[in-house]
Design an enzyme around this catalytic site. Structure first.
Site, PDB file in Angstrom:
ATOM      1  N   GLY A  33       0.829  -1.206   0.000  1.00 24.46           N
ATOM      2  CA  GLY A  33       0.000   0.000   0.000  1.00 24.46           C
ATOM      3  C   GLY A  33       0.858   1.248   0.000  1.00 24.46           C
ATOM      4  N   ALA A  34       0.234   2.382   0.416  1.00 21.37           N
ATOM      5  CA  ALA A  34       0.897   3.698   0.322  1.00 21.37           C
ATOM      6  C   ALA A  34       1.443   3.864  -1.101  1.00 21.37           C
ATOM      7  CB  ALA A  34       2.000   3.858   1.368  1.00 21.37           C
ATOM      8  N   LEU A  35       0.542   3.652  -2.045  1.00 21.69           N
ATOM      9  CA  LEU A  35       0.961   3.531  -3.438  1.00 21.69           C
ATOM     10  C   LEU A  35       1.464   4.846  -4.016  1.00 21.69           C
ATOM     11  CD1 LEU A  35      -1.924   1.265  -4.786  1.00 21.69           C
ATOM     12  CD2 LEU A  35       0.256   0.593  -3.756  1.00 21.69           C
ATOM     13  N   HIS A  39       4.454   1.958  -8.010  1.00 23.18           N
ATOM     14  CA  HIS A  39       3.514   0.826  -7.932  1.00 23.18           C
ATOM     15  C   HIS A  39       2.589   0.817  -9.147  1.00 23.18           C
ATOM     16  CE1 HIS A  39       4.250   1.528  -3.489  1.00 23.18           C
ATOM     17  NE2 HIS A  39       4.512   0.246  -3.598  1.00 23.18           N
ATOM     18  N   GLY A 149       9.573  -4.545  -8.363  1.00 23.25           N
ATOM     19  CA  GLY A 149      10.451  -3.463  -8.827  1.00 23.25           C
ATOM     20  C   GLY A 149      11.916  -3.805  -8.601  1.00 23.25           C
ATOM     21  N   ASP A 152      14.062  -2.834  -5.250  1.00 24.51           N
ATOM     22  CA  ASP A 152      14.353  -3.824  -4.204  1.00 24.51           C
ATOM     23  C   ASP A 152      15.046  -5.014  -4.874  1.00 24.51           C
ATOM     24  OD1 ASP A 152      12.977  -2.594  -1.824  1.00 24.51           O
ATOM     25  OD2 ASP A 152      11.323  -2.647  -3.232  1.00 24.51           O
ATOM     26  N   GLN A 155      15.481  -8.211  -2.823  1.00 24.63           N
ATOM     27  CA  GLN A 155      14.164  -8.848  -2.646  1.00 24.63           C
ATOM     28  C   GLN A 155      13.771  -9.602  -3.922  1.00 24.63           C
ATOM     29  OE1 GLN A 155      10.561  -7.028  -0.786  1.00 24.63           O
ATOM     30  NE2 GLN A 155       9.967  -6.567  -2.874  1.00 24.63           N
ATOM     31  N   VAL A 178      11.579   3.343 -10.678  1.00 23.18           N
ATOM     32  CA  VAL A 178      10.936   4.596 -11.087  1.00 23.18           C
ATOM     33  C   VAL A 178      11.512   5.706 -10.194  1.00 23.18           C
ATOM     34  CG1 VAL A 178       8.730   5.805 -11.373  1.00 23.18           C
ATOM     35  CG2 VAL A 178       8.878   3.337 -11.784  1.00 23.18           C
ATOM     36  N   SER A 188       7.672   4.492  -0.758  1.00 23.91           N
ATOM     37  CA  SER A 188       6.656   4.959   0.202  1.00 23.91           C
ATOM     38  C   SER A 188       7.327   5.639   1.388  1.00 23.91           C
ATOM     39  CB  SER A 188       5.823   3.781   0.693  1.00 23.91           C
ATOM     40  OG  SER A 188       5.290   3.085  -0.407  1.00 23.91           O
TER      41      SER A 188
HETATM   42  O1  PAF Z   1       8.090  -4.738  -1.799  1.00 25.36           O
HETATM   43  C1  PAF Z   1       7.102  -4.776  -1.026  1.00 25.36           C
HETATM   44  O2  PAF Z   1       6.243  -3.894  -1.027  1.00 25.36           O
HETATM   45  C2  PAF Z   1       6.968  -5.934  -0.070  1.00 25.36           C
HETATM   46  O3  PAF Z   1       8.206  -6.349   0.398  1.00 25.36           O
HETATM   47  C3  PAF Z   1       6.169  -7.118  -0.650  1.00 25.36           C
HETATM   48  C4  PAF Z   1       6.872  -7.731  -1.847  1.00 25.36           C
HETATM   49  C5  PAF Z   1       4.777  -6.651  -1.057  1.00 25.36           C
HETATM   50  C6  PAF Z   1       6.024  -8.202   0.412  1.00 25.36           C
HETATM   51  O4  PAF Z   1       5.377  -7.740   1.541  1.00 25.36           O
END
Ligand code: PAF
Length: 291
Positions: A33-35, A39, A149, A152, A155, A178, A188
């Site tokens: 969230g907090a788009l 996003h 994205g 990260d 991740q 972005v 965010s």
């Molecule tokens: O990148 C994020 O916003 C979070 O780490 C994710 C991938 C939604 C997992 O909670």
């Protein structure tokens, strides 16, 4: 656009979507969230005439450390829903923690090695929380494609490995970072920055750009120790503290040995604090656009 807050409702909505003819692919955009525009670009990148787009909104408690910002993480559900609707998302999954972590839960997903470097030592348990929640999303949504994205980067590497190892039949797509007009990666967490901190944060992409240019000019003759020192020096002019400023292998994420020559394609990754806000950024040289 449908909104589901429980897994039973989500499964029913997806079963209905899978009956559509011509058939659709299910595309998942996981978010907390907090788009922001970053996003929404993920949504745009996976949307298409034969795609049913699902966005999850869940501030995942297991990926925050005890001293981290879980309780103050921005929660802006109404505004997020309005933006996703305008972007043509078909379904939003916004579960409560009791849906994702049933009472008495004991299971975590851990990806080894890739999580021992870069952010790993500074955020113990973080990637375990991410891998766990994303594998749960893959299990309940069963997407054909999911998008994340490149901001990260670690991740993304962890999720790709997890999906492969757990045999999820999902294609993982990645979208370029972005950035704001001054180069700062959209996040965010940027909303935590006071105006003077926000001004200083522009030096982060500048440090990446400077090192990228140095590597290009060095034409394979620059040593990793020198590159790392220059990276740290430019960041330390603006950051209040630096967790790491690394020159690493883009695949296994391992920092290059000090005496290694920096190859043309290398991962530059950093995490630093401006005020109390921890910011990360990265680029892969010869691959990503210089910020
Ligand atoms: O990148 C994020 O916003 C979070 O780490 C994710 C991938 C939604 C997992 O909670």
């Amino acid at each position: 656009m449908d909104l589901c807050t429980d897994i039973a409702g989500l499964r029913a909505a997806l079963a209905k979507a899978r009956l559509a003819r011509p058939a659709v692919e299910i595309a998942l955009v996981p978010t907390m969230g907090a788009l922001h525009e970053g996003h929404l670009k993920l949504v745009d990148a996976v949307a298409g005439p034969s795609r049913f787009v699902v966005t999850s909104i869940f501030v995942n408690p297991t990926q925050f450390g005890p001293q981290e910002d879980f309780s103050r993480y921005p929660r802006t559900l109404e505004a997020d829903l309005a933006q996703l609707k305008a972007r043509g998302v078909h379904l939003v999954f916004a579960p409560g923690p009791e849906q994702m972590y049933p009472a008495g839960d004991k299971t975590r997903v851990r990806v080894h090695d890739l999580t021992d470097v870069l952010c790993g030592p500074f955020r113990p348990g973080h990637f375990e929380g991410v891998a766990t929640v994303v594998s749960k999303f893959f299990a309940v949504v069963q997407p054909d494609v999911a998008i994340f994205g490149r901001k990260d980067y670690q991740q993304l590497a962890v999720i790709r490995r997890m999906a492969k190892d757990l045999l999820f039949p999902v294609e993982i797509q990645a979208l370029a970072t972005v950035r704001e007009p001054d180069g700062l990666a959209k996040s965010s967490r940027n909303m935590y920055l006071a105006p003077d901190e926000r001004a200083r944060a522009a030096a982060i992409p500048a440090a990446l750009a400077e090192l990228d240019a140095l590597i290009e000019q060095g034409r394979g003759r620059l040593r990793a120790a020198e590159a790392r020192a220059r990276f740290r020096a430019s960041l330390s002019r603006v950051a209040d503290s630096i967790d790491y400023a690394e020159v690493a292998d883009p695949e296994d994420l391992r920092p290059l040995a000090d005496d290694a020559l920096v190859p043309p394609r290398v991962l530059l990754a950093l995490a630093c604090r401006i005020g109390k806000t921890r910011l990360i950024d990265n680029m892969v040289t010869s691959e990503d656009v210089r910020p």
